[in-house]
Design a protein around this motif. Structure first.
Motif, PDB file in Angstrom:
ATOM      1  N   ILE A   1       0.793  -1.351   0.089  1.00 23.41           N
ATOM      2  CA  ILE A   1      -0.027   0.158  -0.026  1.00 23.41           C
ATOM      3  C   ILE A   1       0.851   1.259  -0.150  1.00 23.41           C
ATOM      4  O   ILE A   1       1.656   1.747   0.931  1.00 23.41           O
ATOM      5  N   ASN A   2       0.633   1.909  -0.937  1.00 23.32           N
ATOM      6  CA  ASN A   2       1.575   3.096  -1.282  1.00 23.32           C
ATOM      7  C   ASN A   2       0.743   4.359  -0.808  1.00 23.32           C
ATOM      8  O   ASN A   2      -0.154   4.479  -1.644  1.00 23.32           O
ATOM      9  N   GLY A   3       1.214   5.270  -0.146  1.00 22.12           N
ATOM     10  CA  GLY A   3       0.381   6.661  -0.258  1.00 22.12           C
ATOM     11  C   GLY A   3       1.211   7.270   1.015  1.00 22.12           C
ATOM     12  O   GLY A   3       1.852   7.044   1.869  1.00 22.12           O
ATOM     13  N   ALA A   4       0.589   8.869   0.864  1.00 24.48           N
ATOM     14  CA  ALA A   4       1.158   9.929   1.696  1.00 24.48           C
ATOM     15  C   ALA A   4       0.693   9.638   3.317  1.00 24.48           C
ATOM     16  O   ALA A   4      -0.129   8.738   3.443  1.00 24.48           O
ATOM     17  N   SER A   5       1.441  10.086   4.400  1.00 20.84           N
ATOM     18  CA  SER A   5       1.249   9.853   5.601  1.00 20.84           C
ATOM     19  C   SER A   5      -0.331  10.424   5.940  1.00 20.84           C
ATOM     20  O   SER A   5      -0.730  11.631   5.168  1.00 20.84           O
ATOM     21  N   GLY A   6      -0.998   9.817   6.594  1.00 23.72           N
ATOM     22  CA  GLY A   6      -2.438  10.167   7.004  1.00 23.72           C
ATOM     23  C   GLY A   6      -3.469   9.743   6.016  1.00 23.72           C
ATOM     24  O   GLY A   6      -4.681  10.294   6.582  1.00 23.72           O
ATOM     25  N   THR A   7      -3.308   8.957   5.029  1.00 22.51           N
ATOM     26  CA  THR A   7      -4.488   8.738   4.110  1.00 22.51           C
ATOM     27  C   THR A   7      -5.182   7.351   4.372  1.00 22.51           C
ATOM     28  O   THR A   7      -5.948   7.124   3.674  1.00 22.51           O
TER      29      THR A   7
END
Length: 455
Positions: free
Chosen positions: A179-185
């Motif tokens: 799972i790739n994504g910015a912090s807090g998503t």
């Protein structure tokens, strides 16, 4: 046979719904105004009402208020466009069972009808009164939510629907998911949702924050240790892989693992065997791996800080988390959802956001995503004096982003020095340093690694 009353002024759309619901085994009537709905309910009654929010004579909220005066405890599902979601949430707080966004998804509507009819009858009057006491109020439920609706909301945007469609596709498989994504998503929620929808749902789900594990203790955290294997090993310890045996292990911020630990992890995944620190005995394990990162691991491979063979092992299927700024349709949904949580936590009874506050929420760019929104809404709920949150309580949306130690982040060298100063001021306490810098702990660990700051 259960009866449904459709209140919809678009005659063609109302007839389409009536025909479809009739084929599903319901007795369906359709009217085009609130006045006709009231007359039908007085003479014929209904087991459920499916009402548009905007109608020629009045609106769905007026129908809810009328039900209060008549003492009718009939579940009502509101149909609304995205632009009217704020009103729909307020309607729920007056006693509506649920709402669906138009154009209606047939499967979603059928599911919500079934849920509404199974719920114990609670009149709109009771729901309104519960806002004055401490009872739990109906919750906004835009989109398909987790089994515990108080924990998370998935959303109605195209980006959210695509994400959770992928989740449903990959969950029943044995594939390792990154799972790739910015912090807090919301990466951990997605990982947990994959587990819930998998064939391992009845087994353990074990989450490990790789960013907070000192490298010298990582092997112990993953694989366990035996008493006396190193200084401080006073008892035997069961590692995460054994605790998750038969279930799912979630490695959050996997990019923070040291190169040595990556080698150990790769071996465990390949051989499906682990050896606790200090033990000569190997233990066979069966786990499903879900990992998450906010880093570009392919770039880390080029730099030599992440193993390519491990990357391919953990990355059989990639999910990319959309940022909140790219999910405009979900912003007010989440804001009201977090407001409901804050109301319960702080023992408040706010009913929503005024128009100006809603506009401010929609226009903000949300660099901290859902985590930032939750914190801002919680603070606003605490500060609010009336029944609605106003822009006065959302002042953080208008302030420039600075670190709490007073300096903006201009470049890498400046940022590095700020981090060193924050660690000095807090006696090397990582959690307090992160608060001082105005960033979350995981981001701080990423920065420590990026700048080779001893931790």
């Amino acid at each position: 046979m259960k009866s449904i009353l459709i209140v919809e002024d678009d005659i063609t759309y109302g007839m389409m719904l009536k025909t479809w619901l009739s084929k599903k085994g319901f007795q369906v009537a359709s009217v085009s105004s609130i006045a006709r709905a009231q007359k039908h309910l007085e003479t014929e009654g209904a087991d459920l009402i499916l009402s548009d929010l905007r109608l020629p004579d009045k609106d769905g909220i007026d129908l809810l208020k009328w039900l209060v005066t008549q003492g009718m405890s009939i579940p009502l599902i509101m149909m609304t466009s995205y632009a009217d979601i704020q009103s729909a949430v307020q309607a729920m707080k007056l006693g509506a069972s649920d709402y669906v966004a138009k154009p209606v998804n047939p499967d979603e509507l059928l599911k919500k009808i079934g849920e509404a009819m199974k719920q114990p009858s609670v009149s709109p009057k009771q729901a309104v009164c519960s806002e004055k006491g401490n009872n739990t109020r109906p919750q906004a439920s835009g989109g398909t939510s987790s089994p515990s609706s108080s924990d998370y909301l998935e959303g109605e945007s195209d980006a959210a629907k695509q994400l959770y469609n992928y989740v449903k596709l990959v969950a029943p498989t044995t594939m390792s998911v990154l799972i790739n994504g910015a912090s807090g998503t919301g990466k951990e929620y997605v990982a947990h949702r994959i587990h819930q929808l998998s064939k391992r749902a009845g087994q353990a789900f074990v989450a490990i924050d790789c960013g907070s594990i000192p490298k010298e203790l990582a092997a112990s955290e993953f694989f366990g240790h035996v008493k006396g294997s190193f200084t401080g090993a006073l008892t035997d310890k069961t590692g995460a892989f054994v605790a998750a045996n038969g279930g799912t292990i979630f490695l959050d911020e996997i990019g923070n693992l040291s190169y040595e630990v990556q080698i150990q992890l790769l071996r465990a995944l390949q051989e499906r065997k682990i050896r606790p620190v200090g033990s000569n005995k190997e233990i066979t394990v069966d786990i499903r791996l879900v990992s998450a990162t906010n880093e570009d691991l392919e770039q880390a491979i080029e730099k030599g800080t992440f193993r390519q063979d491990l990357f391919h092992r953990i990355n059989e299927f990639t999910l990319r988390m959309p940022e909140l700024k790219d999910r405009r349709e979900d912003i007010l949904l989440f804001a009201n959802f977090f407001l409901d949580q804050a109301n319960r936590e702080l023992d408040k009874q706010l009913i929503g956001f005024d128009d100006a506050a809603s506009k401010a929420l929609l226009e903000y760019h949300w660099p901290g995503n859902l985590r930032q929104m939750k914190n801002i809404v919680r603070r606003a709920t605490l500060l609010a004096q009336g029944k609605l949150i106003t822009p006065n309580e959302l002042s953080e949306l208008h302030e420039p982003i600075h670190t709490h130690i007073g300096l903006p982040l201009r470049n890498e060298e400046t940022e590095k020095q700020q981090i060193i100063e924050a660690l000095r001021q807090t006696g090397n306490n990582k959690s307090r340093a992160a608060q001082l810098l105005g960033i979350d702990r995981k981001t701080l660990y990423n920065k420590l690694k990026l700048y080779n700051i001893e931790n």
